[in-house]
Design a protein around this motif. Structure first.
Motif, PDB file in Angstrom:
ATOM      1  N   PRO A 168       0.818  -1.214   0.000  1.00 42.42           N
ATOM      2  CA  PRO A 168       0.000   0.000   0.000  1.00 42.42           C
ATOM      3  C   PRO A 168       0.851   1.263   0.000  1.00 42.42           C
ATOM      4  O   PRO A 168       1.867   1.342   0.684  1.00 42.42           O
ATOM      5  N   VAL A 169       0.406   2.245  -0.773  1.00 37.12           N
ATOM      6  CA  VAL A 169       1.086   3.530  -0.869  1.00 37.12           C
ATOM      7  C   VAL A 169       0.115   4.610  -0.420  1.00 37.12           C
ATOM      8  O   VAL A 169      -0.920   4.835  -1.060  1.00 37.12           O
ATOM      9  N   GLY A 170       0.429   5.258   0.687  1.00 37.83           N
ATOM     10  CA  GLY A 170      -0.391   6.349   1.181  1.00 37.83           C
ATOM     11  C   GLY A 170       0.177   7.694   0.771  1.00 37.83           C
ATOM     12  O   GLY A 170       1.282   7.787   0.231  1.00 37.83           O
ATOM     13  N   ALA A 171      -0.590   8.739   1.022  1.00 45.89           N
ATOM     14  CA  ALA A 171      -0.170  10.107   0.709  1.00 45.89           C
ATOM     15  C   ALA A 171      -0.456  10.986   1.914  1.00 45.89           C
ATOM     16  O   ALA A 171      -1.451  10.788   2.620  1.00 45.89           O
ATOM     17  N   ILE A 172       0.418  11.970   2.142  1.00 44.99           N
ATOM     18  CA  ILE A 172       0.275  12.836   3.317  1.00 44.99           C
ATOM     19  C   ILE A 172       0.600  14.285   2.958  1.00 44.99           C
ATOM     20  O   ILE A 172       1.360  14.542   2.027  1.00 44.99           O
ATOM     21  N   ALA A 173       0.023  15.182   3.722  1.00 49.29           N
ATOM     22  CA  ALA A 173       0.306  16.623   3.719  1.00 49.29           C
ATOM     23  C   ALA A 173      -0.669  17.406   2.842  1.00 49.29           C
ATOM     24  O   ALA A 173      -0.736  17.212   1.622  1.00 49.29           O
ATOM     25  N   GLY A 174      -1.441  18.255   3.505  1.00 50.71           N
ATOM     26  CA  GLY A 174      -2.337  19.167   2.816  1.00 50.71           C
ATOM     27  C   GLY A 174      -3.553  18.509   2.199  1.00 50.71           C
ATOM     28  O   GLY A 174      -4.222  19.104   1.346  1.00 50.71           O
ATOM     29  N   ILE A 175      -3.861  17.286   2.621  1.00 50.78           N
ATOM     30  CA  ILE A 175      -4.967  16.547   2.011  1.00 50.78           C
ATOM     31  C   ILE A 175      -6.254  16.796   2.791  1.00 50.78           C
ATOM     32  O   ILE A 175      -6.273  16.768   4.012  1.00 50.78           O
ATOM     33  N   ARG A 176      -7.314  17.036   2.030  1.00 49.55           N
ATOM     34  CA  ARG A 176      -8.629  17.338   2.616  1.00 49.55           C
ATOM     35  C   ARG A 176      -9.693  16.508   1.900  1.00 49.55           C
ATOM     36  O   ARG A 176      -9.413  15.867   0.881  1.00 49.55           O
ATOM     37  N   ALA A 177     -10.884  16.578   2.417  1.00 50.37           N
ATOM     38  CA  ALA A 177     -11.974  15.846   1.774  1.00 50.37           C
ATOM     39  C   ALA A 177     -12.199  16.326   0.345  1.00 50.37           C
ATOM     40  O   ALA A 177     -12.586  15.550  -0.532  1.00 50.37           O
ATOM     41  N   ASP A 178     -11.932  17.618   0.080  1.00 46.69           N
ATOM     42  CA  ASP A 178     -12.212  18.147  -1.257  1.00 46.69           C
ATOM     43  C   ASP A 178     -11.087  17.914  -2.263  1.00 46.69           C
ATOM     44  O   ASP A 178     -11.231  18.256  -3.438  1.00 46.69           O
ATOM     45  N   ASN A 179      -9.963  17.338  -1.830  1.00 42.85           N
ATOM     46  CA  ASN A 179      -8.935  16.985  -2.813  1.00 42.85           C
ATOM     47  C   ASN A 179      -8.493  15.524  -2.704  1.00 42.85           C
ATOM     48  O   ASN A 179      -7.608  15.074  -3.439  1.00 42.85           O
ATOM     49  N   ALA A 180      -9.120  14.785  -1.799  1.00 40.15           N
ATOM     50  CA  ALA A 180      -8.713  13.388  -1.572  1.00 40.15           C
ATOM     51  C   ALA A 180      -8.939  12.519  -2.807  1.00 40.15           C
ATOM     52  O   ALA A 180      -8.126  11.636  -3.110  1.00 40.15           O
ATOM     53  N   GLU A 181     -10.036  12.768  -3.532  1.00 35.08           N
ATOM     54  CA  GLU A 181     -10.306  11.935  -4.707  1.00 35.08           C
ATOM     55  C   GLU A 181      -9.205  12.074  -5.750  1.00 35.08           C
ATOM     56  O   GLU A 181      -8.801  11.083  -6.370  1.00 35.08           O
ATOM     57  N   GLU A 182      -8.715  13.281  -5.967  1.00 39.50           N
ATOM     58  CA  GLU A 182      -7.664  13.455  -6.971  1.00 39.50           C
ATOM     59  C   GLU A 182      -6.339  12.874  -6.491  1.00 39.50           C
ATOM     60  O   GLU A 182      -5.529  12.417  -7.308  1.00 39.50           O
ATOM     61  N   VAL A 183      -6.130  12.847  -5.169  1.00 43.09           N
ATOM     62  CA  VAL A 183      -4.930  12.205  -4.632  1.00 43.09           C
ATOM     63  C   VAL A 183      -4.993  10.700  -4.886  1.00 43.09           C
ATOM     64  O   VAL A 183      -4.001  10.082  -5.290  1.00 43.09           O
ATOM     65  N   ILE A 184      -6.155  10.106  -4.681  1.00 41.85           N
ATOM     66  CA  ILE A 184      -6.328   8.680  -4.958  1.00 41.85           C
ATOM     67  C   ILE A 184      -6.173   8.416  -6.456  1.00 41.85           C
ATOM     68  O   ILE A 184      -5.511   7.451  -6.872  1.00 41.85           O
ATOM     69  N   ALA A 185      -6.762   9.270  -7.269  1.00 39.73           N
ATOM     70  CA  ALA A 185      -6.660   9.102  -8.722  1.00 39.73           C
ATOM     71  C   ALA A 185      -5.213   9.180  -9.194  1.00 39.73           C
ATOM     72  O   ALA A 185      -4.838   8.531 -10.178  1.00 39.73           O
TER      73      ALA A 185
ATOM     74  N   ALA B 162     -14.834  10.346   0.482  1.00 38.60           N
ATOM     75  CA  ALA B 162     -14.086  10.865  -0.661  1.00 38.60           C
ATOM     76  C   ALA B 162     -13.046   9.857  -1.135  1.00 38.60           C
ATOM     77  O   ALA B 162     -12.874   9.627  -2.338  1.00 38.60           O
ATOM     78  N   VAL B 163     -12.350   9.238  -0.189  1.00 34.83           N
ATOM     79  CA  VAL B 163     -11.349   8.228  -0.540  1.00 34.83           C
ATOM     80  C   VAL B 163     -12.013   7.033  -1.210  1.00 34.83           C
ATOM     81  O   VAL B 163     -11.533   6.536  -2.249  1.00 34.83           O
ATOM     82  N   ASP B 164     -13.100   6.569  -0.645  1.00 36.42           N
ATOM     83  CA  ASP B 164     -13.785   5.403  -1.217  1.00 36.42           C
ATOM     84  C   ASP B 164     -14.308   5.705  -2.620  1.00 36.42           C
ATOM     85  O   ASP B 164     -14.273   4.837  -3.504  1.00 36.42           O
ATOM     86  N   ARG B 165     -14.779   6.928  -2.838  1.00 32.97           N
ATOM     87  CA  ARG B 165     -15.219   7.299  -4.190  1.00 32.97           C
ATOM     88  C   ARG B 165     -14.036   7.265  -5.156  1.00 32.97           C
ATOM     89  O   ARG B 165     -14.144   6.783  -6.287  1.00 32.97           O
ATOM     90  N   GLY B 166     -12.912   7.781  -4.697  1.00 27.90           N
ATOM     91  CA  GLY B 166     -11.736   7.788  -5.546  1.00 27.90           C
ATOM     92  C   GLY B 166     -11.264   6.385  -5.894  1.00 27.90           C
ATOM     93  O   GLY B 166     -10.917   6.098  -7.053  1.00 27.90           O
ATOM     94  N   LEU B 167     -11.283   5.498  -4.930  1.00 34.51           N
ATOM     95  CA  LEU B 167     -10.866   4.114  -5.183  1.00 34.51           C
ATOM     96  C   LEU B 167     -11.847   3.410  -6.105  1.00 34.51           C
ATOM     97  O   LEU B 167     -11.424   2.626  -6.984  1.00 34.51           O
ATOM     98  N   ALA B 168     -13.135   3.670  -5.930  1.00 30.70           N
ATOM     99  CA  ALA B 168     -14.137   3.067  -6.804  1.00 30.70           C
ATOM    100  C   ALA B 168     -13.964   3.541  -8.247  1.00 30.70           C
ATOM    101  O   ALA B 168     -14.053   2.767  -9.194  1.00 30.70           O
ATOM    102  N   GLY B 169     -13.681   4.814  -8.399  1.00 25.32           N
ATOM    103  CA  GLY B 169     -13.478   5.361  -9.739  1.00 25.32           C
ATOM    104  C   GLY B 169     -12.242   4.806 -10.388  1.00 25.32           C
ATOM    105  O   GLY B 169     -12.211   4.557 -11.604  1.00 25.32           O
ATOM    106  N   ARG B 170     -11.207   4.573  -9.596  1.00 28.02           N
ATOM    107  CA  ARG B 170      -9.967   4.015 -10.146  1.00 28.02           C
ATOM    108  C   ARG B 170     -10.193   2.578 -10.600  1.00 28.02           C
ATOM    109  O   ARG B 170      -9.663   2.149 -11.628  1.00 28.02           O
ATOM    110  N   THR B 171     -10.982   1.842  -9.853  1.00 30.57           N
ATOM    111  CA  THR B 171     -11.279   0.453 -10.209  1.00 30.57           C
ATOM    112  C   THR B 171     -12.090   0.377 -11.500  1.00 30.57           C
ATOM    113  O   THR B 171     -11.853  -0.477 -12.369  1.00 30.57           O
ATOM    114  N   GLU B 172     -13.033   1.300 -11.634  1.00 35.16           N
ATOM    115  CA  GLU B 172     -13.887   1.313 -12.828  1.00 35.16           C
ATOM    116  C   GLU B 172     -13.096   1.594 -14.095  1.00 35.16           C
ATOM    117  O   GLU B 172     -13.397   1.058 -15.162  1.00 35.16           O
ATOM    118  N   ARG B 173     -12.045   2.431 -13.957  1.00 35.25           N
ATOM    119  CA  ARG B 173     -11.224   2.730 -15.136  1.00 35.25           C
ATOM    120  C   ARG B 173     -10.331   1.557 -15.492  1.00 35.25           C
ATOM    121  O   ARG B 173      -9.908   1.419 -16.602  1.00 35.25           O
TER     122      ARG B 173
END
Length: 220
Positions: free
Chosen positions: A164-181, A209-220
């Motif tokens: 697993p690769v996580g990301a840190i610093a300056g992350i919020r609910a409104d940018n978490a999806e793009e971080v996951i993407a 937000a994270v779960d939406r991002g992961l779901a979108g990544r899986t769909e692609r």
């Protein structure tokens, strides 16, 4: 073990508005945090152990593992689930030797060279950062941004695809999806949860937000 790092809450006594650590830990777990770290840069060793024990007790039965930032001795004394270390802290080799095979060991990665040298047989996840600028953590290095995150994540996965690769610093609910993407499997946050008026609700927003991002990544 492979930990669930989707919603990684980092609890820092200096960034929680003076509120009770046990209450905050429980609120984050109830809101959907999947991992919690105690990050305490200025407490004495005794203070850190006591705080860690309080958090471990508060999350007993929640299935949310508790990690300690940097300090193997504190983790052992408090019977925490693991340790997260940076590049200048104790080596993952020594952490694993002291903590044992069942502990969760995480490692911060900031550069391509560090990504290429991740000891994938010794760590259970990595955390890339900082992604964006933040006031919660002193970071002398410039943010790597989303493009840098993607490149570092790809490099780590060349060594071990399921790490697993996580990301840190300056992350919020409104940018978490793009971080996951961009390539992260989860996000680690301090202020977004623990400086919020309602930490449980803030965790819920972030987790969704994270779960939406992961779901979108899986769909692609």
């Amino acid at each position: 073990m492979i930990p669930d790092i989707r919603c990684y809450a980092i609890l820092d006594p200096e960034h929680c508005r003076g509120r009770d650590l046990a209450d905050l830990a429980r609120a984050s777990a109830e809101g959907g945090a999947t991992l919690l770290q105690l990050r305490d840069k200025h407490g004495t060793t005794r203070e850190m152990v006591e705080r860690a024990r309080v958090i471990v007790a508060a999350l007993a039965g929640s299935k949310v593992p508790v990690l300690i930032n940097d300090r193997v001795d504190v983790a052992l004394a408090a019977r925490a689930d693991g340790v997260h270390v940076g590049q200048d802290d104790m080596s993952p080799q020594d952490v694993r030797r002291l903590m044992g095979p069942d502990a969760i060991v995480g490692l911060t990665v900031k550069t391509a060279d560090q990504a290429a040298e991740v000891p994938v047989g010794l760590v259970d996840y990595t955390c890339v950062g900082g992604i964006f600028a933040t006031v919660s953590k002193h970071n002398p290095d410039p943010p790597v941004g989303l493009l840098g995150l993607g490149r570092l994540a790809d490099r780590i996965r060349l060594k071990r695809r399921d790490l697993p690769v996580g990301a840190i610093a300056g992350i919020r609910a409104d940018n978490a999806e793009e971080v996951i993407a961009a390539g992260a499997d989860g996000v680690a946050v301090i202020s977004e949860i623990f400086m919020a008026d309602d930490p449980r609700a803030a965790t819920e927003r972030l987790r969704k937000a994270v779960d939406r991002g992961l779901a979108g990544r899986t769909e692609r």
